[in-house]
Design a protein around this motif. Structure first.
Motif, PDB file in Angstrom:
ATOM      1  N   VAL A  81       0.842  -1.202   0.000  1.00 15.81           N
ATOM      2  CA  VAL A  81       0.000   0.000   0.000  1.00 15.81           C
ATOM      3  C   VAL A  81       0.874   1.249   0.000  1.00 15.81           C
ATOM      4  O   VAL A  81       0.618   2.202  -0.754  1.00 15.81           O
ATOM      5  N   ALA A  82       1.921   1.269   0.831  1.00 12.83           N
ATOM      6  CA  ALA A  82       2.806   2.434   0.884  1.00 12.83           C
ATOM      7  C   ALA A  82       3.493   2.663  -0.462  1.00 12.83           C
ATOM      8  O   ALA A  82       3.596   3.806  -0.930  1.00 12.83           O
ATOM      9  N   ALA A  83       3.958   1.590  -1.095  1.00 14.70           N
ATOM     10  CA  ALA A  83       4.624   1.720  -2.392  1.00 14.70           C
ATOM     11  C   ALA A  83       3.671   2.255  -3.440  1.00 14.70           C
ATOM     12  O   ALA A  83       4.011   3.171  -4.202  1.00 14.70           O
ATOM     13  N   ALA A  84       2.480   1.689  -3.515  1.00 12.28           N
ATOM     14  CA  ALA A  84       1.519   2.115  -4.531  1.00 12.28           C
ATOM     15  C   ALA A  84       1.127   3.575  -4.353  1.00 12.28           C
ATOM     16  O   ALA A  84       1.087   4.345  -5.316  1.00 12.28           O
ATOM     17  N   GLU A  85       0.844   3.973  -3.130  1.00  9.55           N
ATOM     18  CA  GLU A  85       0.439   5.361  -2.886  1.00  9.55           C
ATOM     19  C   GLU A  85       1.558   6.327  -3.225  1.00  9.55           C
ATOM     20  O   GLU A  85       1.317   7.400  -3.788  1.00  9.55           O
ATOM     21  N   ALA A  86       2.791   5.967  -2.889  1.00 16.18           N
ATOM     22  CA  ALA A  86       3.924   6.844  -3.184  1.00 16.18           C
ATOM     23  C   ALA A  86       4.175   6.956  -4.682  1.00 16.18           C
ATOM     24  O   ALA A  86       4.397   8.051  -5.206  1.00 16.18           O
ATOM     25  N   VAL A  87       4.143   5.834  -5.392  1.00 11.87           N
ATOM     26  CA  VAL A  87       4.433   5.846  -6.821  1.00 11.87           C
ATOM     27  C   VAL A  87       3.358   6.599  -7.593  1.00 11.87           C
ATOM     28  O   VAL A  87       3.651   7.332  -8.549  1.00 11.87           O
ATOM     29  N   LEU A  88       2.110   6.448  -7.209  1.00 13.66           N
ATOM     30  CA  LEU A  88       1.044   7.173  -7.893  1.00 13.66           C
ATOM     31  C   LEU A  88       1.239   8.681  -7.785  1.00 13.66           C
ATOM     32  O   LEU A  88       0.826   9.432  -8.672  1.00 13.66           O
ATOM     33  N   ASP A  89       1.890   9.121  -6.703  1.00 11.79           N
ATOM     34  CA  ASP A  89       2.049  10.554  -6.473  1.00 11.79           C
ATOM     35  C   ASP A  89       3.297  11.160  -7.112  1.00 11.79           C
ATOM     36  O   ASP A  89       3.468  12.380  -7.061  1.00 11.79           O
ATOM     37  N   VAL A  90       4.180  10.338  -7.719  1.00 10.77           N
ATOM     38  CA  VAL A  90       5.445  10.897  -8.206  1.00 10.77           C
ATOM     39  C   VAL A  90       5.306  11.639  -9.529  1.00 10.77           C
ATOM     40  O   VAL A  90       6.214  12.362  -9.932  1.00 10.77           O
ATOM     41  N   ALA A  91       4.192  11.457 -10.233  1.00  7.76           N
ATOM     42  CA  ALA A  91       4.030  12.126 -11.523  1.00  7.76           C
ATOM     43  C   ALA A  91       2.552  12.301 -11.822  1.00  7.76           C
ATOM     44  O   ALA A  91       1.708  11.587 -11.298  1.00  7.76           O
TER      45      ALA A  91
END
Length: 227
Positions: A81-91
């Motif tokens: 969950v942490a990885a997905a939320e962070a990656v969605l926010d990078v661009a």
């Protein structure tokens, strides 16, 4: 959080992010053939993210035994969950989140065309016995299955999706008609038989209609022999 990986182009037509426990599996796949050319041309950008980078503790644990017992291990909710939320926010745009899972609808050419029309989407690759169900409940991703068979992980399925989608991005294939006149195209059929040199091999000759230069006759022959 890991730094954002550089894109081969400042403005690719499509960005695909991939969350995986084994980013090294993609090395050869992303450097060769059509996908490699798509990246080199800057038409597609693919970013690999190691889910372990969001795991906590000394050992960066990402899986654990299932509650209730049973064989195998299950991917834990916190790092995924942490990885997905962070990656969605990078661009921007954040794009859709797709979890590769046998519970999802089967991937097909129509879905590949739909994904090729997006600006961005993110693939999440599973491992072991699957995902903690709370990953699905919290992230509310799209689910997508590569087919009715068992894989060791979601990485091969992600490669299937990437390959099928990348070739449909305008400019990736050398001949724009190649993506149109393929198997599983608009008419749903498979391709017609193909021949190349030599004209005869072990007693089998190329059909004469393909050698005569009559393009209308060739088109009819190919249409009639689509499988």
């Amino acid at each position: 959080m890991p730094p954002v990986q550089p894109s081969p182009s400042p403005s690719p037509s499509l960005r695909i992010d991939v969350l995986t426990l084994f980013p090294g599996l993609f090395a050869g796949f992303l450097s060769e053939s059509i996908v490699g050319r798509a990246l080199a041309k800057g038409l597609v950008a693919i970013h690999l993210w190691d889910i372990r980078d969001w795991a906590e503790g000394k050992h960066k644990q990402v899986d654990d035994r299932p509650f209730g017992g049973g064989p195998g291990m299950v991917l834990m909710a916190p790092p995924v969950v942490a990885a997905a939320e962070a990656v969605l926010d990078v661009a921007e745009p954040r794009g859709g989140l797709i979890v590769l899972s046998p519970q999802g609808p089967r991937f097909d050419q129509a879905r590949a065309a739909e994904l090729a029309g997006r600006e961005r989407f993110t693939l999440v690759c599973g491992r072991y016995e699957g995902f903690d169900e709370r990953i699905i409940e919290i992230l509310e991703p799209e689910l997508l299955s590569a087919g009715d068979f068992v894989l060791s992980g979601g990485e091969p399925a992600a490669m299937v999706v990437i390959d099928a989608v990348a070739r449909l991005v305008p400019g990736v294939l050398g001949d724009a008609e190649s993506a149109v006149d393929e198997s599983f195209g608009p008419d749903g059929g498979l391709e017609y038989p193909h021949y190349t040199r030599p004209r005869e091999f072990r007693g089998l000759a190329v059909p004469e209609v393909l050698l005569g230069g009559d393009h209308a006759a060739i088109a009819r022959w190919r249409r009639d022999r689509r499988r």
